[in-house]
Design a protein around this motif. Sequence first.
Motif, PDB file in Angstrom:
ATOM      1  N   ARG A 111     -78.478 -39.316  -5.733  1.00 27.27           N
ATOM      2  CA  ARG A 111     -77.372 -38.590  -5.122  1.00 27.27           C
ATOM      3  C   ARG A 111     -77.639 -38.265  -3.654  1.00 27.27           C
ATOM      4  O   ARG A 111     -76.738 -38.326  -2.817  1.00 27.27           O
ATOM      5  CB  ARG A 111     -77.169 -37.287  -5.906  1.00 27.27           C
ATOM      6  N   HIS A 112     -78.866 -37.910  -3.343  1.00 28.00           N
ATOM      7  CA  HIS A 112     -79.191 -37.509  -1.965  1.00 28.00           C
ATOM      8  C   HIS A 112     -79.568 -38.686  -1.072  1.00 28.00           C
ATOM      9  O   HIS A 112     -79.133 -38.780   0.061  1.00 28.00           O
ATOM     10  CB  HIS A 112     -80.313 -36.454  -1.980  1.00 28.00           C
ATOM     11  N   ILE A 118     -79.444 -39.077   2.971  1.00 27.41           N
ATOM     12  CA  ILE A 118     -80.347 -38.109   3.608  1.00 27.41           C
ATOM     13  C   ILE A 118     -81.774 -38.665   3.671  1.00 27.41           C
ATOM     14  O   ILE A 118     -82.271 -39.253   2.709  1.00 27.41           O
ATOM     15  CB  ILE A 118     -80.296 -36.768   2.839  1.00 27.41           C
ATOM     16  N   CYS A 146     -81.721 -25.632  -0.072  1.00 30.61           N
ATOM     17  CA  CYS A 146     -80.719 -26.491  -0.716  1.00 30.61           C
ATOM     18  C   CYS A 146     -79.330 -26.007  -0.298  1.00 30.61           C
ATOM     19  O   CYS A 146     -78.478 -26.793   0.106  1.00 30.61           O
ATOM     20  CB  CYS A 146     -80.800 -26.442  -2.238  1.00 30.61           C
ATOM     21  N   CYS A 149     -78.068 -26.621   3.447  1.00 29.82           N
ATOM     22  CA  CYS A 149     -77.565 -27.966   3.704  1.00 29.82           C
ATOM     23  C   CYS A 149     -76.253 -28.204   2.963  1.00 29.82           C
ATOM     24  O   CYS A 149     -75.340 -28.808   3.522  1.00 29.82           O
ATOM     25  CB  CYS A 149     -78.590 -29.018   3.324  1.00 29.82           C
ATOM     26  N   HIS A 150     -76.153 -27.716   1.747  1.00 31.52           N
ATOM     27  CA  HIS A 150     -74.903 -27.906   0.995  1.00 31.52           C
ATOM     28  C   HIS A 150     -73.721 -27.262   1.720  1.00 31.52           C
ATOM     29  O   HIS A 150     -72.626 -27.809   1.740  1.00 31.52           O
ATOM     30  CB  HIS A 150     -75.036 -27.349  -0.426  1.00 31.52           C
ATOM     31  N   ALA A 155     -71.156 -29.815   0.503  1.00 29.78           N
ATOM     32  CA  ALA A 155     -71.451 -30.211  -0.880  1.00 29.78           C
ATOM     33  C   ALA A 155     -71.269 -28.960  -1.744  1.00 29.78           C
ATOM     34  O   ALA A 155     -71.085 -27.866  -1.225  1.00 29.78           O
ATOM     35  CB  ALA A 155     -72.865 -30.749  -0.977  1.00 29.78           C
ATOM     36  N   SER A 161     -73.594 -26.285 -10.466  1.00 29.59           N
ATOM     37  CA  SER A 161     -73.864 -27.620  -9.925  1.00 29.59           C
ATOM     38  C   SER A 161     -75.364 -27.901  -9.991  1.00 29.59           C
ATOM     39  O   SER A 161     -75.783 -29.015 -10.271  1.00 29.59           O
ATOM     40  CB  SER A 161     -73.422 -27.719  -8.468  1.00 29.59           C
TER      41      SER A 161
HETATM   42  C1  HEC Z   1     -80.192 -32.077   3.803  1.00 31.24           C
HETATM   43  C2  HEC Z   1     -79.071 -31.792   2.940  1.00 31.24           C
HETATM   44  C3  HEC Z   1     -79.267 -31.460   1.486  1.00 31.24           C
HETATM   45  C4  HEC Z   1     -80.314 -30.785   0.905  1.00 31.24           C
HETATM   46  C5  HEC Z   1     -81.550 -30.190   1.569  1.00 31.24           C
HETATM   47  C6  HEC Z   1     -80.012 -30.693  -0.509  1.00 31.24           C
HETATM   48  N1  HEC Z   1     -78.824 -31.312  -0.787  1.00 31.24           N
HETATM   49 FE1  HEC Z   1     -77.957 -31.522  -2.641  1.00 31.24          FE
HETATM   50  N2  HEC Z   1     -76.442 -32.586  -1.834  1.00 31.24           N
HETATM   51  C7  HEC Z   1     -76.272 -32.848  -0.494  1.00 31.24           C
HETATM   52  C8  HEC Z   1     -75.038 -33.588  -0.298  1.00 31.24           C
HETATM   53  C9  HEC Z   1     -74.452 -34.050   1.016  1.00 31.24           C
HETATM   54  C10 HEC Z   1     -74.476 -33.769  -1.591  1.00 31.24           C
HETATM   55  C11 HEC Z   1     -73.165 -34.475  -1.955  1.00 31.24           C
HETATM   56  C12 HEC Z   1     -73.446 -35.918  -2.251  1.00 31.24           C
HETATM   57  C13 HEC Z   1     -72.193 -36.611  -2.776  1.00 31.24           C
HETATM   58  O1  HEC Z   1     -71.340 -36.939  -1.955  1.00 31.24           O
HETATM   59  O2  HEC Z   1     -72.090 -36.768  -3.989  1.00 31.24           O
HETATM   60  C14 HEC Z   1     -75.393 -33.118  -2.530  1.00 31.24           C
HETATM   61  C15 HEC Z   1     -75.176 -33.093  -3.906  1.00 31.24           C
HETATM   62  C16 HEC Z   1     -75.973 -32.410  -4.803  1.00 31.24           C
HETATM   63  C17 HEC Z   1     -75.697 -32.273  -6.213  1.00 31.24           C
HETATM   64  C18 HEC Z   1     -74.495 -32.841  -6.955  1.00 31.24           C
HETATM   65  C19 HEC Z   1     -73.447 -31.759  -7.012  1.00 31.24           C
HETATM   66  C20 HEC Z   1     -72.187 -32.245  -7.708  1.00 31.24           C
HETATM   67  O3  HEC Z   1     -71.303 -32.765  -6.999  1.00 31.24           O
HETATM   68  O4  HEC Z   1     -72.115 -32.135  -8.927  1.00 31.24           O
HETATM   69  C21 HEC Z   1     -76.713 -31.503  -6.748  1.00 31.24           C
HETATM   70  C22 HEC Z   1     -76.878 -31.073  -8.191  1.00 31.24           C
HETATM   71  C23 HEC Z   1     -77.597 -31.161  -5.664  1.00 31.24           C
HETATM   72  N3  HEC Z   1     -77.126 -31.723  -4.498  1.00 31.24           N
HETATM   73  C24 HEC Z   1     -78.741 -30.389  -5.813  1.00 31.24           C
HETATM   74  C25 HEC Z   1     -79.613 -30.065  -4.773  1.00 31.24           C
HETATM   75  C26 HEC Z   1     -80.807 -29.269  -4.925  1.00 31.24           C
HETATM   76  C27 HEC Z   1     -81.292 -28.652  -6.218  1.00 31.24           C
HETATM   77  C28 HEC Z   1     -81.384 -29.180  -3.683  1.00 31.24           C
HETATM   78  C29 HEC Z   1     -82.661 -28.469  -3.280  1.00 31.24           C
HETATM   79  C30 HEC Z   1     -83.845 -28.749  -4.079  1.00 31.24           C
HETATM   80  C31 HEC Z   1     -80.553 -29.926  -2.767  1.00 31.24           C
HETATM   81  N4  HEC Z   1     -79.471 -30.435  -3.456  1.00 31.24           N
HETATM   82  C32 HEC Z   1     -80.820 -30.065  -1.424  1.00 31.24           C
HETATM   83  C33 HEC Z   1     -77.109 -32.465   0.533  1.00 31.24           C
HETATM   84  C34 HEC Z   1     -78.316 -31.787   0.405  1.00 31.24           C
END
Ligand code: HEC
Length: 164
Positions: A111-112, A118, A146, A149-150, A155, A161
Motif C-alpha cells: 500500500r505504501h 513512498i 503515521c 503523513c496521513h 489518507a 483503518s
Molecule cells: C510518508 C507518508 C505515510 C506514512 C509515514 C504512513 N502512511 Fe499509511 N498511507 C499513506 C498513504 C498516502 C496512504 C493511501 C494509499 C492509497 O492510496 O491507498 C496510506 C494508507 C494506509 C492504510 C490503508 C488505509 C485504508 O485506506 O484502508 C493503512 C492501514 C496505513 N496507511 C497504515 C499506516 C501505518 C500503521 C503507518 C505508521 C506505521 C503509516 N500508515 C505511515 C501514507 C503514509
Amino acid sequence: MRQNLFKTIFFTLVCIFFIGEGAGATEQPIQYNHYKHTQELELECSMCHQGVKDKVRATIPSVEVCIECHSEPVTDSPEEEKIREFYSKGEEIPWQRLFRVPEHVFFSHRRHVTVAGIECENCHGDMAKRTKPPSKAPMKISMNKCLACHRKLQAKTDCVSCHR
Ligand code: HEC
Ligand code: HEC
Ligand code: HEC
Ligand code: HEC
Ligand code: HEC
C-alpha cells in the motif's frame, strides 16, 4: 552515612539504566553491509526484501538469497564465510527484526511502496546506507508519525483503518 546511602542508590539506578539500554541493543549474526550491496553493487531492495512491493511484509532474506552470490568466496571476509557455514548446516541466519508494529496495528508495504509511492527512507531512515547493521532501528515508528503523513497526504485517519 546518609550521603553514602544516597550515593549507593544513585549508582545502582545508573547501573540499572545502562544495563536496560544494553539489553535493548541488537547484535546481528553477520556484519551485513547494506552500503556495499545497495550503493556499490546497486542491488534493488526487493531482491532481498522480496515482499516489499506487493505484500504486507517486506521480509528479511533467507540464506538461499545470499548463497546465490556467496556459494564461492568473493572476498576474504570471515563474515562472508559465516553465510556458507549456516547454509551447509541447513540453518537460516537468525536475523533480529528492528522495525515492528504491535499486533493491533495493520501496516502494508504494498500500500505504501507501490500504491502511494513512498520512499523507504521516510520510515526507515538511512538503513540502506549503513556499512554495518545498526544496534537499534535508525528511526522510531510512532502513531504520530503515521498520522502526520496521513493528514498531509489525505489518507485515512479513522482509528479502524490502522487498528483492526
Ligand atoms: C510518508 C507518508 C505515510 C506514512 C509515514 C504512513 N502512511 Fe499509511 N498511507 C499513506 C498513504 C498516502 C496512504 C493511501 C494509499 C492509497 O492510496 O491507498 C496510506 C494508507 C494506509 C492504510 C490503508 C488505509 C485504508 O485506506 O484502508 C493503512 C492501514 C496505513 N496507511 C497504515 C499506516 C501505518 C500503521 C503507518 C505508521 C506505521 C503509516 N500508515 C505511515 C501514507 C503514509
Ligand atoms: C543483498 C540483500 C539485501 C538488499 C539488496 C537490501 N537489504 Fe535490507 N536487509 C538485509 C539484511 C540481511 C537485513 C538484516 C540485517 C541488518 O539489519 O542489516 C536487512 C535489514 C533491513 C531493514 C531492517 C528490517 C528490520 O526490521 O530489522 C531495513 C529497513 C532494510 N533492510 C532496508 C533496505 C532497503 C531500503 C534496501 C534497498 C535500498 C535494502 N534493505 C536492500 C539484506 C538486504
Ligand atoms: C547479487 C549478488 C549478491 C547477493 C544476493 C548478496 N551478496 Fe554479499 N556480496 C556480493 C559481492 C559481489 C560482494 C563483494 C563486494 C566487494 O567487496 O567487492 C559481497 C560482499 C559481501 C560480504 C563481505 C564484504 C563486506 O563488506 O561485508 C558479506 C559479509 C556479504 N556480502 C554478505 C551478504 C549477505 C548476508 C547476503 C544475503 C542477505 C548477501 N551478501 C547477498 C554480492 C551479493
Ligand atoms: C510508510 C512507512 C514505510 C515505508 C515507506 C516502508 N516501510 Fe518497511 N516497515 C514499516 C513498518 C511500520 C514496519 C514494521 C511492520 C510490522 O511490524 O509488521 C516495516 C518493516 C520492514 C522490514 C522488516 C521485515 C518485515 O517483513 O516487516 C523491512 C525489511 C522493511 N520494512 C523494508 C522496507 C523497504 C525495503 C522499503 C522501501 C522499498 C520499506 N520498507 C518502506 C514502514 C515502512
Ligand atoms: C495511520 C495509522 C493509525 C491510525 C489512523 C491510528 N493509529 Fe493508533 N497506533 C498506530 C501505531 C503505528 C501504533 C503503535 C506505535 C505507537 O505506540 O506509537 C498505535 C498505537 C495506539 C495505541 C497504543 C498506545 C500504546 O502506548 O501502546 C492506542 C491506544 C491507539 N493507537 C489508539 C488510537 C485511536 C483511538 C485512534 C483513532 C483516533 C488511532 N489510534 C488511530 C497507528 C494508528
